[in-house]
Design an enzyme around this catalytic site. Structure first.
Site, PDB file in Angstrom:
ATOM      1  N   HIS A 234      -3.007   2.750  -1.788  1.00  0.00           N
ATOM      2  CA  HIS A 234      -1.988   1.709  -1.887  1.00  0.00           C
ATOM      3  C   HIS A 234      -2.296   0.756  -3.036  1.00  0.00           C
ATOM      4  CE1 HIS A 234      -0.197  -2.208  -0.207  1.00  0.00           C
ATOM      5  NE2 HIS A 234       0.811  -1.511  -0.685  1.00  0.00           N
TER       6      HIS A 234
ATOM      7  N   HIS B  35      -4.404  -4.186   3.562  1.00  0.00           N
ATOM      8  CA  HIS B  35      -3.029  -4.203   4.102  1.00  0.00           C
ATOM      9  C   HIS B  35      -2.875  -3.285   5.310  1.00  0.00           C
ATOM     10  CE1 HIS B  35      -2.553  -5.208  -0.289  1.00  0.00           C
ATOM     11  NE2 HIS B  35      -1.909  -6.216   0.250  1.00  0.00           N
TER      12      HIS B  35
END
Lengths: 163, 854
Positions: free
Chosen positions: A92, A109
């Site tokens: 990510h 995250h």
């Protein structure tokens, strides 16, 4: 002893989910990746279930993990086809991944990748599955070699293209 | 070894690659993206490229630049040449700051390619013939549809035309397409049988707030970082509006925005790490991520389904009892005449606090202690007497709850009672699903039952035999409408009746003969002429008579606003639509202009005039035409509340192109002093959106139990489980794109349900099994996940999936005040399915998606 870092990652053990892998193709649908170095990253005798080993591959800027899981895994080697390896950078935004309970977790995250299922993002933000390291087990010695990467390592335009 | 083909290198855009700005096609967050297009055979270098990033070095974590396997594709333009396409998150966007979700990160993969996974996009208008569909020209399709529409209006009246169209932004839709649909259906055809997106009627989902004088999009992303407390009420932000959570709520919880607070807050005002109140029957991923960050600053409340307004009123009563309100604010900013009704019915001041809270405990299943803690976190002044700053966001758990109007009104009123609107770090409104982009002529039903409503229930009209033409645009009601099993059965039957009649002796191809035969069928049968306008063949389109291919995201110029800042930006066109596909506004204009011509030809000026004003040539013209609907926006900042929430008058595509990812926040004003266009960061600082500028109170209903559609299941042992639905982080809506993308469909191959280990044990279910969920409305077969997201006695299902829909189980109940369905609650039985679809299931991770602990 090979040149790998043997830092044991924080991890816990737990019963992993029941998997149904019997019919899953081991061959995949892609040609083996080309141009990658062959690097010894461990030996089957030193691997314990859910205790990952860290190493760098295909170069020293790419941290990876080698782990033996409880059941058969996609791309797994060894007697139970349960030894797999992945890039330890979250796809990510490049944060470090921690192995725990059968998955890689990113605490930036909260993306989570299933190591038994091709490093798939089963929860979280990462749109790309984590890159899986192609392994070869030398049956005679028990040595495990990294010999390629399937999928892009985070932060690169090509896995072998850093200057 | 890989389950699908992977890449280990990506093409590099040269310095002169075409660059466009856009916004993600998916959720309400509206992350900014940059698009790069360059000839397939050309390449930049690691040091010199259009990204302006040194690609020769290992990228650093959280740098804000990401370019991954899923962000590249190769497209073919109408000139026949191939081009690389890269769609990467915009670091310069203050919405996402380079962050992206699993949805937006795959934007590039959804691009049309003639030989790739998206190759089956709709490319030509298609007419159903005896043995399936045949491709026809636009002229042919428009003549058929306009002729049938005109004849149907003339013979049976405008209400014989029913429609179900999106009214939102993003997904390749927005102000342009919504103005097109508004002109055709609201100004031209003037049917009352309009319905929006996936629901049965043409309504706001939040009349309970709007009729108080408060539009639901009144806050800014900054408020999520500046709030002392964020309340997420039936709003799964981490999975539904992901980047809004990770970039704005999460830093607040982590204490990462304390410095910002110190700058924005009053002198001496305490500024600490934020707290979060999550009101949701499930321990969803938002809850467990928040708890992993800071369990002591998370309050998770799990009310019984359908009872949230009782809970909101009870929390408000506690705030009232403790005098956690500003009497001066109430006097100056709210209508004290209607406040009496609120005090009497919502706060129930005639009853003792103990009685009210005991009743609320019994109804909601929430303890008094939790209510008191929630009230403290929402309303209790901080040390030094400073007002607490609370941002309350609700979404489908509230708006698709039982009693939509009262639920929304109760939460809006709780926030106004505690002055939590219009200040830094406050606000009260929707988290949002889609982005928005609404501009249309006035709707036939202006509001709830208290304001000229309720609107007609189109689903009941259609299933009851009403209407002749049913025009569905960019929505798939066979999956998405409530009570969908019954709906599908009835539409299928009526479509088949029409087909059967016109198929008798062969279906003529000639438009005149064809329409004559369909009109005969309208007279002789209950046949329904279903028109589907979409980008893919949908479930509903299987029963259409006519299919119209639409352009998608990136294939036309669109504009929308996001939900968390009302940030208006351009979603530029960077590629061609496949085949003959056209932007929705253009399709609607073709039919509108044809209707105008048909009425002119017979000298019917009055009818022809209704279809005038649709002769736009470009998307920019449609955008400009729509802006007239907003009226005069030359108002001072203090009068912003008089403007429509999405007012963009004076803004053009050209201006937005220059603003790029910066955009401008609606409502846009033309400042009377300077004449300049000025955006609005935060709403209702000075007044509310009512005639006198005062907030209008409303006394909510008392608890009266469940409606008949649900009450029939209570105490029936065949349906022991409460049932609610929601979404997955991975997939968007019906999976129209995601069912084609291996990263998505391999992970979520089937519709799924979640059940608590205690209930799973009783039924002999384990993760990876399959089960049938059923009630008297319908059934769905689902993959089972056993986890602690639900409580014992509650089963959760993904709302819909490309391979099945839980809406089969949902009742036909709608709130009598608004015609809004209760999508989120019913009762069901669950039985283990003895078979198993091993090939599909073997690629689905069965790990718990709400356990983030390591």
């Amino acid at each position: 002893m090979s040149d790998i870092s043997r830092r044991k990652f924080l991890q816990t053990t737990s019963a992993s989910a029941v998997l149904f892998l019997s019919g899953l193709s081991r061959d995949g649908n892609t040609a083996p990746p080309k141009g990658y170095p062959s690097k010894k990253i461990g030996n089957i005798k030193n691997l314990k279930v859910n205790e990952p080993l860290a190493f760098n591959y295909p170069d020293d800027k790419s941290p990876c993990l080698l782990v033996k899981v409880e059941n058969e895994a996609v791309g797994g080697v060894g007697p139970g086809k349960s030894i797999v390896s992945f890039s330890a950078l979250c796809t990510h935004m490049g944060c470090p991944l921690t192995y725990s309970k059968g998955r890689l977790v990113c605490k930036c995250h909260y993306s989570m990748f299933d190591v038994a299922l091709n490093g798939q993002t089963y929860q979280g933000l990462a749109s790309q599955w984590v890159a899986q390291i192609v392994l070869r087990l030398d049956a005679a010695t028990g040595n495990i070699y990294a010999e390629g990467v399937e999928g892009l390592i985070y932060g690169r335009i090509g896995n072998l293209k850093l200057s | 070894m890989s389950l699908f083909k992977r890449k280990d290198t990506l093409p590099i855009p040269p310095l002169d690659a075409e660059k466009y700005t856009t916004v993600c096609q998916y959720c309400s967050a509206g992350c900014g993206y940059n698009v790069f297009v360059w000839p397939e055979k050309r390449s930049g270098t690691a040091k010199s490229n259009a990204f302006k990033v040194d690609l020769s070095q290992q990228g650093q974590l959280m740098s804000g630049f990401s370019y991954t396997e899923t962000m590249h594709n190769v497209i073919t333009r109408k000139n026949g040449h191939k081009y690389n396409l890269a769609i990467i998150p915009a670091k310069e966007s203050r919405i996402n700051k380079g962050d992206y979700s699993i949805r937006g990160g795959t934007n590039a993969l959804t691009a049309y390619t003639p030989t790739g996974v998206t190759r089956n996009r709709l490319k030509d208008p298609m007419l159903r013939k005896e043995n399936g569909f045949v491709a026809i020209t636009w002229d042919h399709a428009v003549e058929i549809l306009a002729t049938l529409t005109k004849s149907s209006i003339d013979k049976y009246g405008a209400d014989s035309i029913a429609m179900k169209f999106y009214d939102h932004g993003s997904s390749g839709l927005g102000f342009e397409d919504n103005w097109g649909a508004g002109k055709l259906f609201l100004s031209g055809i003037k049917t009352q049988y309009l319905s929006i997106h996936n629901r049965p009627a043409y309504n706001s989902e939040v009349w309970g707030s709007r009729e108080r004088g408060m539009h639901e999009l009144n806050y800014d992303v900054d408020d999520a970082r500046l709030a002392d407390t964020v309340v997420l009420w039936g709003a799964n932000a981490y999975e539904g509006a992901t980047v809004f959570y990770t970039e704005h709520i999460m830093p607040n919880l982590q204490g990462g925005s304390i410095e910002e607070k110190q700058k924005e807050f009053a002198s001496g005002e305490p500024a600490e790490a934020g707290r979060i109140v999550i009101i949701d029957p499930r321990k969803n991923a938002t809850t467990s991520v928040s708890q992993d960050i800071s369990a002591e600053r998370v309050l998770h409340i799990r009310p019984n389904l359908g009872t949230d307004w009782i809970l909101a009123n009870a929390i408000a009563r506690i705030a009232w009892e403790n005098k956690w309100y500003d009497n001066d604010y109430l006097q100056k900013r709210t209508d004290m005449k209607t406040f009496e009704d609120y005090k009497s019915k919502s706060l129930q001041l005639s009853k003792s606090l103990n009685t009210v809270l005991a009743d609320a405990e019994k109804i909601t299943g929430v303890s008094r202690q939790e209510m008191e803690q929630a009230a403290e976190w929402i309303a209790k002044p901080k040390a030094g007497g400073f007002k607490r700053r609370t941002l309350t966001l609700y979404e489908k758990g509230i708006i698709w709850n039982m009693k939509n109007y009262d639920q929304v009104a109760a939460i809006a009123q709780l926030n106004v009672l505690t002055s939590n609107v219009g200040r830094v770090g406050t606000g009260c409104g929707r988290l949002g699903g889609h982005q928005e982009g609404y501009v249309r002529p006035p709707a036939p039903t202006p509001g709830s039952i208290y304001a000229g409503g309720p609107p007609k229930n189109v689903d009941k009209y259609i299933t009851g035999g009403g209407g002749k033409i049913y025009w569905v645009g960019a929505t798939d009601p066979y999956l998405s409408t409530p009570n969908s099993q019954f709906f599908k059965k009835m539409v299928k039957k009526r479509a088949a009746n029409l087909l059967d009649y016109i198929d008798n002796g062969g279906i003529p191809l000639d438009p005149k003969a064809y329409t004559a035969k369909v009109l005969e069928a309208f007279e002789k049968t209950d046949g329904l002429f279903v028109v589907v306008q979409d980008i893919y063949m949908t479930h509903t389109a299987q029963d259409a008579m006519l299919i119209l291919p639409a352009a998608g995201w990136g294939e036309a110029v669109d504009t929308s606003v996001n939900c968390h800042s009302r940030l208006l930006r351009i979603y530029d066109k960077f590629m061609d639509a496949p085949g003959e596909a056209l932007p929705d506004w253009k399709i609607l204009a073709l039919v509108g202009n044809k209707l105008k011509a048909l009425y002119e030809a017979e000298g019917n000026k009055a009818m022809a005039d209704r279809f005038s004003g649709m002769d736009w040539k470009t998307d920019a013209e449609v955008f400009a035409a729509g802006s007239a609907e907003f009226g005069d926006n030359k108002v001072a900042e203090t009068d912003e509340a008089t403007l429509s929430a999405e007012c963009y008058k004076g803004v053009t595509h050209e201006i937005l192109r220059k603003l790029g990812n910066e955009g401008i926040q609606t409502p846009v004003r033309q400042d009377p002093a300077t004449g300049k266009l000025v955006g609005t960061k935060r709403r209702y600082k000075y007044s509310f959106a009512s005639k006198d500028g005062l907030f209008k109170w409303y006394g909510t209903d008392a608890w009266t139990g469940y409606p008949a559609e649900i009450a029939k299941y209570i105490d029936n042992p065949t349906y022991p489980f409460w049932f609610t639905t929601g979404r997955s982080q991975h997939v968007w809506q019906t999976m129209y794109h995601d069912k084609l993308i291996p990263e998505k469909y391999l992970s979520l191959p089937l519709p799924y349900m979640e059940i608590h280990p205690v209930d799973a044990g009783k039924l002999g279910l384990k993760s990876g099994d399959m089960a049938e969920v059923f009630n008297e409305e319908g059934s769905c077969i689902a993959l089972v996940y056993v986890n602690d997201a639900t409580k014992p006695g509650l089963v959760f299902g993904i709302m819909y999936h490309a391979k099945g829909t839980m809406n089969n189980l949902i009742s036909s109940y709608t709130d009598p005040k608004t015609t809004m369905p209760w999508y989120k609650g019913t009762k069901v039985g669950v039985r283990k399915y003895t078979g198993k679809l091993d090939d599909a299931i073997k690629t689905a991770s069965l790990l718990s998606n709400n356990d983030f602990t390591t």
